[in-house]
Design an enzyme around this catalytic site. Structure first.
Site, PDB file in Angstrom:
ATOM      1  N   HIS A  62      43.774  39.016  40.397  1.00 53.56           N
ATOM      2  CA  HIS A  62      45.226  40.602  40.578  1.00 53.56           C
ATOM      3  C   HIS A  62      46.060  39.881  40.789  1.00 53.56           C
ATOM      4  CE1 HIS A  62      43.891  37.915  44.181  1.00 53.56           C
ATOM      5  NE2 HIS A  62      44.637  38.533  45.031  1.00 53.56           N
ATOM      6  N   HIS A  64      48.199  39.568  43.697  1.00 53.90           N
ATOM      7  CA  HIS A  64      49.232  38.795  44.702  1.00 53.90           C
ATOM      8  C   HIS A  64      49.944  37.900  44.514  1.00 53.90           C
ATOM      9  CE1 HIS A  64      46.989  41.689  47.612  1.00 53.90           C
ATOM     10  NE2 HIS A  64      48.162  41.850  47.828  1.00 53.90           N
ATOM     11  N   ASP A  66      50.090  35.316  45.397  1.00 50.74           N
ATOM     12  CA  ASP A  66      49.404  33.382  45.392  1.00 50.74           C
ATOM     13  C   ASP A  66      48.387  33.151  44.611  1.00 50.74           C
ATOM     14  OD1 ASP A  66      47.703  35.560  47.039  1.00 50.74           O
ATOM     15  OD2 ASP A  66      46.626  34.193  47.911  1.00 50.74           O
ATOM     16  N   HIS A  67      48.951  34.080  43.439  1.00 52.73           N
ATOM     17  CA  HIS A  67      47.501  34.603  42.494  1.00 52.73           C
ATOM     18  C   HIS A  67      48.423  34.528  41.195  1.00 52.73           C
ATOM     19  CE1 HIS A  67      43.949  34.477  44.295  1.00 52.73           C
ATOM     20  NE2 HIS A  67      44.674  34.760  45.610  1.00 52.73           N
ATOM     21  N   HIS A 139      39.308  44.358  47.708  1.00 52.97           N
ATOM     22  CA  HIS A 139      40.883  43.645  48.049  1.00 52.97           C
ATOM     23  C   HIS A 139      41.521  44.444  48.676  1.00 52.97           C
ATOM     24  CE1 HIS A 139      43.023  40.245  49.911  1.00 52.97           C
ATOM     25  NE2 HIS A 139      43.155  40.312  48.788  1.00 52.97           N
ATOM     26  N   ASP A 210      39.851  37.824  45.146  1.00 59.02           N
ATOM     27  CA  ASP A 210      39.703  37.915  46.850  1.00 59.02           C
ATOM     28  C   ASP A 210      39.481  39.365  46.678  1.00 59.02           C
ATOM     29  OD1 ASP A 210      41.989  35.494  46.248  1.00 59.02           O
ATOM     30  OD2 ASP A 210      43.190  36.714  48.086  1.00 59.02           O
ATOM     31  N   HIS A 268      39.851  28.372  48.227  1.00 58.39           N
ATOM     32  CA  HIS A 268      40.951  29.731  49.071  1.00 58.39           C
ATOM     33  C   HIS A 268      41.019  29.554  50.375  1.00 58.39           C
ATOM     34  CE1 HIS A 268      42.569  33.864  49.676  1.00 58.39           C
ATOM     35  NE2 HIS A 268      43.547  33.587  48.362  1.00 58.39           N
TER      36      HIS A 268
END
Length: 320
Positions: A62, A64, A66-67, A139, A210, A268
């Site tokens: 996805h 976001h 942090d990914h 998510h 996530d 995570h």
């Protein structure tokens, strides 16, 4: 198949854990596949035994930060190094726009071909050895989990037995190795399955982050040799997990249990469980193992060689 965890923290990096990224090394074909690419991933690769030159596919769950915040830096470095042939990117709608915008505003030009595949649930890649499928998770934004399935292979061909049966070598051997039934010139019918050892069951890996607990993750993890699943929160913080649509340790363990996975590796983790706090990471591991005993907790640069089912069975027999 070897898994290397390059980032195991959630949201933000810590001194000992970078943000999300998992590498899958396929030594039989000298390839490296990457799942998520948080900020600093290329630095983590440089500190590992992995070779960026072997990178061929990147799967994003996805969008976001942090990914994906490490994605452009890694792609740019691959171009400057000049030793990557091609990279295929897989991810949710919007990934291509992100790459195009970042390239335009940073004036980054790639010296190798990049193809972005906008995915939807189902098979997203297949070749003679592997099938990769994705499924929707639950998510705050569109998120997908992945399943990598190695195809079953015929068992070892008994060439001595074939010679004893006076089967002429050549094309027929190839057919028998594939388990086919062959009629010889003398009229004999030979079954390839009788000349091959037990079928080697292909290994299966699931990667789910996530997400809060969802049937989508269970489906991806069915009979997986290893399930990599996020465990951002302790069970005590379940309310926070539901609010933020992340998983607790018990949700991850329940997913592995219901799916019939053979091993669970959690990743995570929220930085709130650092040493010295009321709840620490060791407590999270105990929570998960109470539900699913074959659970491990990932840490940065941890590697895991995915064993074949036959190897596991022989090991369990020798131990018992």
């Amino acid at each position: 198949m070897q898994i290397t965890f390059l980032g195991t923290s959630s949201g933000v990096p810590t001194r000992s854990r970078n943000v999300s990224s998992v590498a899958l090394r396929l030594p039989q074909r000298a390839e490296l596949w990457l799942f998520d690419c948080g900020e600093g991933t290329q630095h983590q690769i440089l500190r590992s035994d992995l070779k960026i030159s072997q990178l061929s596919r990147i799967f994003i769950t996805h969008l976001h930060g942090d990914h994906i915040f490490g994605l452009m830096g890694l792609l740019a470095s691959c171009g400057l190094a000049g030793n990557v042939d091609r990279i295929d990117l897989y991810g949710p709608p919007g990934l291509n726009e992100y790459i195009q915008s970042a390239s335009r505003y940073s004036h980054t030009h790639f010296s190798y071909p990049i193809k972005v595949h906008a995915i939807r649930p189902g098979v997203i890649y297949e070749d003679q050895e592997f099938t990769v499928t994705c499924g929707q998770l639950h998510h705050r934004i569109t998120a997908f989990g992945y399943r990598v399935a190695e195809k079953d292979r015929s068992g070892r061909f008994d060439i001595e037995k074939a010679k004893a049966l006076q089967i002429p070598p050549g094309r027929i051997y190839g057919q028998l190795k594939r388990g086919e039934t062959v009629t010889l010139n003398d009229g004999r019918v030979i079954k390839g399955t009788e000349l091959c050892g037990p079928t080697e069951i292909g290994r299966k890996i699931a990667y789910c982050t996530d997400t809060v607990y969802t049937e989508g993750a269970v489906e991806l993890a069915k009979d997986a040799d290893v399930l990599i699943h996020e465990a951002t929160f302790a069970h005590q913080d379940a309310d926070m997990a539901f609010q933020r649509l992340h998983s607790t340790t018990t949700m991850a363990a329940q997913t592995a249990l219901v799916a019939g996975s053979h091993r669970l590796i959690m990743t995570h983790f929220s930085p709130r469980y650092a040493p010295g706090n009321p709840i620490e990471l060791k407590d999270l591991l105990q929570e998960a193992r109470a539900i699913f005993p074959k659970t491990d907790m990932a840490y940065d640069f941890m590697t895991y060689d995915v064993p074949r089912r036959r190897e596991v069975e022989l090991k369990e027999v020798s131990v018992s």
